[in-house]
Design an enzyme around this catalytic site. Sequence first.
Site, mmCIF file in Angstrom:
data_model
loop_
_atom_site.group_PDB
_atom_site.id
_atom_site.type_symbol
_atom_site.label_atom_id
_atom_site.label_comp_id
_atom_site.label_asym_id
_atom_site.label_seq_id
_atom_site.Cartn_x
_atom_site.Cartn_y
_atom_site.Cartn_z
ATOM 1 N N ASN A 136 -2.078 2.632 -6.694
ATOM 2 C CA ASN A 136 -1.725 1.882 -5.481
ATOM 3 C C ASN A 136 -0.533 2.512 -4.745
ATOM 4 O O ASN A 136 0.016 1.924 -3.834
ATOM 5 C CB ASN A 136 -1.428 0.415 -5.827
ATOM 6 C CG ASN A 136 -0.222 0.262 -6.757
ATOM 7 O OD1 ASN A 136 0.419 1.257 -7.117
ATOM 8 N ND2 ASN A 136 0.081 -0.964 -7.142
ATOM 9 N N GLU A 143 6.219 -1.503 -6.392
ATOM 10 C CA GLU A 143 4.849 -1.791 -5.979
ATOM 11 C C GLU A 143 4.772 -1.896 -4.462
ATOM 12 O O GLU A 143 5.799 -2.004 -3.784
ATOM 13 C CB GLU A 143 4.407 -3.121 -6.628
ATOM 14 C CG GLU A 143 4.491 -3.139 -8.155
ATOM 15 C CD GLU A 143 3.363 -2.370 -8.841
ATOM 16 O OE1 GLU A 143 2.721 -1.518 -8.192
ATOM 17 O OE2 GLU A 143 3.128 -2.614 -10.033
#
Length: 254
Positions: A136, A143
């Site tokens: 990702n 993140e």
Amino acid sequence: MRIIVTKDYESMSKRAANMVAAALKEKPNLVLGLATGGTPIGMYQVLIELYKAGQVDFCQMTTFNLDEYCGLSPEHPQSYHYYMNHNLFSHINMKPKRINIPDGTSGNMEDECLRYEDAMQQAGGIDLQILGIGVNGHIGFNEPGAPFGGKTGVVELTESTIEANARFFESSEEVPRRAISMGIKSIMRARRIILLASGNNKAEAVFHAALGPVTPDLPASALQLHPDATMILDKEAAALFMEKYGDLEVTFSL
Ligand code: PGA
């Protein structure tokens, strides 16, 4: 950003290890930022071989790891303390007092994050930071959505990261949900950055990180703003660059 495309995982690992060894020769008291995960293991193996062959000396080096799971003791086989000892430190002449990894069992996480940031500054900052990349686009455990201005902090892992890391645990339920991670700002302060990626599942992330918009939605895209960032990719991770630029064994700058 410099992109180095190598033919396979072994060549990627050798290339990265040789760059670390060269940096260490130039500056024996190098401050090296380290990553965990599957990708850098080959690089660590080459560094161990170079050490055993008497070609590198780690005795003055200081290291800072990117992250550690919250709640795992250093003895836990899935902790990054354990990983680093097992994959690198126990095989080379590092001085234990120069090894820095966040303490995921600290009773006061906020203090631990501040202490870690401070320790990096006290050491004079990171000279060379090694990074992996998540599918990702995460770097460290930053993140998608993590602010570019973030320093070391406690972060919640996304489902995709929990799934990706479940292969190291008995089941995904056992993967800790939180970690201490250097922030993107902490990473970007490193004087030089080398990001390693291997395999098809990383092709999209590295391509968009290098050529797409610079956005917190893809944390690794921050590297476009760094003055000395290099990606070392195997040809599978470089598949989309190859489609665009052709050629196999190449180095190019974007
Ligand atoms: P991997 O992880 O090296 O195990 O693919 C990289 C990362 O999640 O940053």
